[in-house]
Design a protein around this motif. Sequence first.
Motif, mmCIF file in Angstrom:
data_model
loop_
_atom_site.group_PDB
_atom_site.id
_atom_site.type_symbol
_atom_site.label_atom_id
_atom_site.label_comp_id
_atom_site.label_asym_id
_atom_site.label_seq_id
_atom_site.Cartn_x
_atom_site.Cartn_y
_atom_site.Cartn_z
ATOM 1 N N TYR A 315 0.847 -1.188 0.000
ATOM 2 C CA TYR A 315 0.000 0.000 0.000
ATOM 3 C C TYR A 315 0.886 1.244 0.000
ATOM 4 C CZ TYR A 315 -3.472 -3.418 1.514
ATOM 5 O OH TYR A 315 -4.291 -4.513 1.595
ATOM 6 N N PRO A 316 0.336 2.407 -0.257
ATOM 7 C CA PRO A 316 1.175 3.613 -0.240
ATOM 8 C C PRO A 316 1.877 3.831 1.090
ATOM 9 C CG PRO A 316 -0.924 4.080 -1.312
ATOM 10 C CD PRO A 316 -1.039 2.693 -0.743
ATOM 11 N N TRP A 317 1.215 3.510 2.218
ATOM 12 C CA TRP A 317 1.781 3.759 3.539
ATOM 13 C C TRP A 317 2.688 2.634 4.027
ATOM 14 C CZ3 TRP A 317 -3.372 3.059 2.361
ATOM 15 C CH2 TRP A 317 -3.925 1.822 2.699
ATOM 16 N N ASP A 319 3.162 -1.927 4.372
ATOM 17 C CA ASP A 319 2.615 -3.265 4.174
ATOM 18 C C ASP A 319 1.461 -3.602 5.105
ATOM 19 O OD1 ASP A 319 4.496 -3.743 2.186
ATOM 20 O OD2 ASP A 319 5.971 -4.560 3.587
ATOM 21 N N ASP A 320 1.172 -2.736 6.085
ATOM 22 C CA ASP A 320 0.080 -3.008 7.015
ATOM 23 C C ASP A 320 -1.260 -2.889 6.301
ATOM 24 O OD1 ASP A 320 1.863 -3.356 9.079
ATOM 25 O OD2 ASP A 320 1.716 -1.272 9.768
ATOM 26 N N PRO A 321 -2.233 -3.735 6.663
ATOM 27 C CA PRO A 321 -3.561 -3.639 6.051
ATOM 28 C C PRO A 321 -4.190 -2.275 6.299
ATOM 29 C CG PRO A 321 -3.339 -5.665 7.343
ATOM 30 C CD PRO A 321 -2.146 -4.821 7.656
ATOM 31 N N PRO A 322 -5.123 -1.855 5.440
ATOM 32 C CA PRO A 322 -5.761 -0.549 5.621
ATOM 33 C C PRO A 322 -6.554 -0.486 6.915
ATOM 34 C CG PRO A 322 -6.194 -1.436 3.423
ATOM 35 C CD PRO A 322 -5.578 -2.538 4.232
ATOM 36 N N GLY A 345 -2.246 7.830 5.261
ATOM 37 C CA GLY A 345 -2.293 6.910 4.136
ATOM 38 C C GLY A 345 -1.508 7.374 2.925
ATOM 39 N N ALA A 346 -0.779 8.477 3.064
ATOM 40 C CA ALA A 346 -0.037 9.015 1.926
ATOM 41 C C ALA A 346 1.199 8.174 1.621
ATOM 42 C CB ALA A 346 0.374 10.460 2.201
ATOM 43 N N SER A 347 1.662 8.275 0.390
ATOM 44 C CA SER A 347 2.889 7.592 -0.015
ATOM 45 C C SER A 347 4.104 8.329 0.535
ATOM 46 C CB SER A 347 2.977 7.551 -1.542
ATOM 47 O OG SER A 347 3.316 8.835 -2.048
ATOM 48 N N PRO A 348 5.292 7.705 0.490
ATOM 49 C CA PRO A 348 6.486 8.397 0.981
ATOM 50 C C PRO A 348 6.763 9.710 0.254
ATOM 51 C CG PRO A 348 6.944 6.064 0.685
ATOM 52 C CD PRO A 348 5.592 6.311 0.098
#
Length: 429
Positions: A315-317, A319-322, A345-348
């Motif tokens: 995921y963008p944030w 590997d943890d589930p949403p 929840g944003a990407s790096p």
Amino acid sequence: MTDLRLEIAAHLERARARTALLTDTVDEDDLTRQHSPLMSPLVWDLAHVGNQEELWLVRDVGGRDPVRQDIDELYDAFKHARSDRPALPLLNPVEARAYTAQVRDKVLDVLDRVRFDRGQRLVDGGFAFGMIVQHEQQHDETMLATHQLRTGPAVLTAPAPPSPRARVTGEVLIEQGRFTMGTDTEPWALDNERPAHPVDVPAFWIDAAPITNGQYLAFMDAGGYDDPRWWSERGRQHRQKANLTAPLHWIRDRDGWLYNRFGRVEPVNPDEPVVHVCFYEAEAYAAWAGKRLPTEAEWEKAARWDPATGRSRRYPWGDDPPGPRHANLGQRHLSPAPAGAYPDGASPQGVHQLIGDVWEWTSSGFHGYPGFSAFPYREYSEVFFGGDYRVLRGGSFGTDAAACRGTFRNWDHPIRRQIFSGFRCARDA
């Protein structure tokens, strides 16, 4: 294996609870009526999820005798077009509920007894159960779209999405380079997400958030729908044929625009991502803005590539589930959340709301990846390759977390607007 069984049981229960919510909140007439020729009657979806569960888990995985083999053809999505389904001798609501309950009882018995280590791809990691969970959740989202198309008083309720926690504007630069697209490791990934493969992507800019209603209104106020400069030839033809003048479910008011959302009419929120626009509308907006729609590879690189490690994340944030702090998923809310509502929840690189809120149109057609292999049946993906389908990514507020990840691919015809579709723009660096 016990933990996997408990996890699967919880997923099955959550999906069925959502199916019940979407079907129990309306009367028998609403269940059996066709609210749009684009959609099945809700009672068809209800029995269809039970029939698929019976086919794959009771008969294939469990090796049990059929429950209702006589209805297989009625609920085969390839046998009957959606527009024809109301004329079929479908199970009535009482029969459909009894059937799905009977199937579920048998499935839970199969789940108690199945061996996940028997070396069969269909059951390794609980794949067949995960496939059925995702299938039911996908139909739940379809039924949610049917609720949006129905007329009459509102029957669904949910709290409003969170307010913005960060100011998100402008674009983000994604650097040139290779990344791994697709997956070989996600246990419940579907065949069109596989295999993992390297893709070289030139540098590009991508919007930090999906296009909002306010931004889209600027396009409308500038005469964007009437200016042929922004529309492709096919887009222009469709705009004229369908008389497109605004997103679906928008209502012109003398003081501005209103939105009919699940039976409630309210002012258009300028900070929410625009939803219910087709591919051609998204394409025209992007051209007006001096940009374009991202390719599918660009979208996935923005969503998964970690420049610090060079690896692709789930995921963008990470590997943890949403969770609720990451994304607007699972029908927790009945609308997209304003831009900046999910900074966790944003990407790096700082790209926000890539998961949840609205499905995002990409410019890419739907094809198999290099080395694609159909599994467990051709009709899930392969029969849709080619044609005029366009890929959508990221999920919507109506998509469940079980049916959404950084590699998940959705597809539809470019004219479709009943789905919870929006977009963001990109441009070459």
